[in-house]
Design an enzyme around this catalytic site. Structure first.
Site, PDB file in Angstrom:
ATOM      1  N   MET A  92       0.480  -1.182  -0.086  1.00  0.00           N
ATOM      2  CA  MET A  92      -0.526   0.169   0.147  1.00  0.00           C
ATOM      3  C   MET A  92       0.966   1.264  -0.431  1.00  0.00           C
ATOM      4  O   MET A  92       0.631   2.948   0.781  1.00  0.00           O
ATOM      5  CB  MET A  92      -0.830  -0.357   1.512  1.00  0.00           C
ATOM      6  CG  MET A  92      -2.023  -1.384   1.151  1.00  0.00           C
ATOM      7  SD  MET A  92      -2.439  -1.676  -0.555  1.00  0.00           S
ATOM      8  CE  MET A  92      -3.895  -0.452  -0.344  1.00  0.00           C
ATOM      9  N   ILE A  94       3.028   4.492  -2.533  1.00  0.00           N
ATOM     10  CA  ILE A  94       2.736   4.726  -4.221  1.00  0.00           C
ATOM     11  C   ILE A  94       4.413   4.106  -4.621  1.00  0.00           C
ATOM     12  O   ILE A  94       5.283   4.944  -3.743  1.00  0.00           O
ATOM     13  CB  ILE A  94       2.462   5.671  -4.543  1.00  0.00           C
ATOM     14  CG1 ILE A  94       0.706   5.918  -4.205  1.00  0.00           C
ATOM     15  CG2 ILE A  94       2.753   6.052  -6.153  1.00  0.00           C
ATOM     16  CD1 ILE A  94      -0.094   7.008  -4.249  1.00  0.00           C
ATOM     17  N   LEU A  95       4.697   3.302  -5.138  1.00  0.00           N
ATOM     18  CA  LEU A  95       6.429   3.127  -5.832  1.00  0.00           C
ATOM     19  C   LEU A  95       6.544   4.010  -6.495  1.00  0.00           C
ATOM     20  O   LEU A  95       5.826   5.365  -7.377  1.00  0.00           O
ATOM     21  CB  LEU A  95       6.296   1.860  -6.586  1.00  0.00           C
ATOM     22  CG  LEU A  95       5.976   0.973  -5.997  1.00  0.00           C
ATOM     23  CD1 LEU A  95       5.808  -0.242  -7.035  1.00  0.00           C
ATOM     24  CD2 LEU A  95       6.637   0.227  -4.977  1.00  0.00           C
ATOM     25  N   HIS A 111      -5.561  -5.265  -7.646  1.00  0.00           N
ATOM     26  CA  HIS A 111      -6.263  -4.163  -7.545  1.00  0.00           C
ATOM     27  C   HIS A 111      -7.920  -5.187  -7.515  1.00  0.00           C
ATOM     28  O   HIS A 111      -8.588  -5.172  -7.718  1.00  0.00           O
ATOM     29  CB  HIS A 111      -6.054  -3.590  -8.769  1.00  0.00           C
ATOM     30  CG  HIS A 111      -6.766  -2.190  -7.915  1.00  0.00           C
ATOM     31  ND1 HIS A 111      -6.308  -1.424  -6.762  1.00  0.00           N
ATOM     32  CD2 HIS A 111      -8.311  -1.602  -8.381  1.00  0.00           C
ATOM     33  CE1 HIS A 111      -7.108  -0.713  -6.801  1.00  0.00           C
ATOM     34  NE2 HIS A 111      -8.617  -0.362  -7.668  1.00  0.00           N
ATOM     35  N   SER A 138      -8.477  -6.925 -10.273  1.00  0.00           N
ATOM     36  CA  SER A 138      -7.744  -6.933 -12.032  1.00  0.00           C
ATOM     37  C   SER A 138      -6.087  -7.781 -11.546  1.00  0.00           C
ATOM     38  O   SER A 138      -5.936  -6.796 -10.547  1.00  0.00           O
ATOM     39  CB  SER A 138      -7.528  -6.025 -12.772  1.00  0.00           C
ATOM     40  OG  SER A 138      -9.173  -4.998 -12.423  1.00  0.00           O
ATOM     41  N   ASP A 147      -2.250   2.257 -10.200  1.00  0.00           N
ATOM     42  CA  ASP A 147      -3.368   1.759 -10.939  1.00  0.00           C
ATOM     43  C   ASP A 147      -3.808   1.681 -11.923  1.00  0.00           C
ATOM     44  O   ASP A 147      -4.939   1.130 -12.039  1.00  0.00           O
ATOM     45  CB  ASP A 147      -4.754   1.656  -9.504  1.00  0.00           C
ATOM     46  CG  ASP A 147      -4.614   1.187  -8.460  1.00  0.00           C
ATOM     47  OD1 ASP A 147      -3.616   0.579  -8.200  1.00  0.00           O
ATOM     48  OD2 ASP A 147      -5.097   2.018  -7.195  1.00  0.00           O
TER      49      ASP A 147
HETATM   50  C1  GAR Z   1      -6.460  -6.490  -1.894  1.00  0.00           C
HETATM   51  O1  GAR Z   1      -7.401  -6.898  -1.540  1.00  0.00           O
HETATM   52  C2  GAR Z   1      -5.584  -6.070  -2.791  1.00  0.00           C
HETATM   53  O2  GAR Z   1      -6.451  -6.470  -4.153  1.00  0.00           O
HETATM   54  C3  GAR Z   1      -5.457  -4.782  -2.335  1.00  0.00           C
HETATM   55  O3  GAR Z   1      -5.023  -5.108  -1.141  1.00  0.00           O
HETATM   56  C4  GAR Z   1      -5.608  -6.067  -0.162  1.00  0.00           C
HETATM   57  C5  GAR Z   1      -4.674  -6.799  -0.113  1.00  0.00           C
HETATM   58  O4  GAR Z   1      -5.448  -8.263   0.833  1.00  0.00           O
HETATM   59  N1  GAR Z   1      -5.244  -4.177  -2.928  1.00  0.00           N
HETATM   60  C6  GAR Z   1      -4.817  -3.025  -3.405  1.00  0.00           C
HETATM   61  O5  GAR Z   1      -5.924  -2.231  -3.163  1.00  0.00           O
HETATM   62  C7  GAR Z   1      -3.508  -2.520  -4.115  1.00  0.00           C
HETATM   63  N2  GAR Z   1      -4.184  -1.075  -4.663  1.00  0.00           N
HETATM   64  P1  GAR Z   1      -3.891  -9.527   1.073  1.00  0.00           P
HETATM   65  O6  GAR Z   1      -3.068  -8.588   2.150  1.00  0.00           O
HETATM   66  O7  GAR Z   1      -5.457  -9.736   2.144  1.00  0.00           O
HETATM   67  O8  GAR Z   1      -3.393  -9.794   0.584  1.00  0.00           O
END
Ligand code: GAR
Length: 221
Positions: A92, A94-95, A111, A138, A147
């Site tokens: 989480m 931003i790179l 995402h 996605s 994203d």
């Molecule tokens: C996931 O839903 C992923 O798609 C989202 O964070 C969650 C991580 O869950 N990523 C983003 O929102 C990136 N923009 P996890 O730690 O249980 O895999």
């Protein structure tokens, strides 16, 4: 040929990381995970990695006075590991442009929306507020815009009339655990490639991403 190596970046629970660890263990992904890197020292995903005997690295962003120092440290650390693929699994931060450029064409993200809809955060709430009939997740190659970047595969689910943010998030997450391992295996096996911002599948340029709908996979077209 040596086994492709993957570095996975996380920030939190790491349920996608777990799905990837399991897929590697089950022989569904032909690669090894060389390290898991978290920007949070207390991310549950670090415990998941340790339980699977995977090296973990913490680069705590709060310990850096400047954002650019964190970015540089992360870039150097990942570069040192020489990964064939870098996987963002709920990372989480931003790179930096430098990071993205350095690992361009071997950088995947997941995402929780049907991109290009709902970039950014609170995707499930926004999908409900917009009265969407379909929602999903996605997997995409990462570009310099948040994203964005060419999509490899999308999981689509119906939004149910009694869905709330929590139920919808849970159902999307289950789908994420299916499509991320598929996309990663396609990449490490060479079936999916990104060249000049164009995704190729089995060496053919694609116009449409793959889909996973009602437990059915449709290949990219
Ligand atoms: C996931 O839903 C992923 O798609 C989202 O964070 C969650 C991580 O869950 N990523 C983003 O929102 C990136 N923009 P996890 O730690 O249980 O895999």
């Amino acid at each position: 040929m040596s086994t492709p190596s993957i570095v996975i970046l996380i920030s939190g629970s790491g349920s996608n990381l777990q799905a990837i660890i399991d897929a590697v263990a089950e022989g569904k992904i032909h690669a090894s995970i060389s390290a898991v890197i978290s920007n949070h020292p207390d991310a549950l995903g670090l415990k998941r990695a340790q339980a699977a005997n995977i090296d973990t690295i913490v680069i705590d962003h709060t310990e850096f006075a400047e954002r650019s120092q964190f970015d540089q440290t992360l870039t150097n650390q990942v570069a040192k590991l020489k990964p064939d693929l870098v996987v963002l699994a709920g990372f989480m931060r931003i790179l930096s442009e430098e990071f993205i450029t350095q690992f361009e064409e071997r950088l995947l993200n997941i995402h929780p929306s049907l991109l290009p809809e709902f970039k950014g955060i609170q995707t499930h709430r926004r999908a409900l507020e917009a009265n969407k009939k379909q929602h999903g997740a996605s997997v995409h190659f990462v570009s310099n815009e948040l994203d964005s970047g060419p999509v490899v595969i999308q999981a689509r689910i119906p939004v149910l009339s009694d869905d709330n943010e929590k139920t919808l998030a849970e159902r999307v997450l289950q789908q994420e655990h299916v499509i991320y391992p598929i996309a990663i295996e396609w990449f490490v096996s060479g079936r999916v490639k990104l060249l000049n911002n164009q995704v190729y599948f089995d060496d053919k340029p694609i116009a449409e991403a793959a889909t996973w709908i009602s437990n059915t996979l449709s290949l990219p077209k």
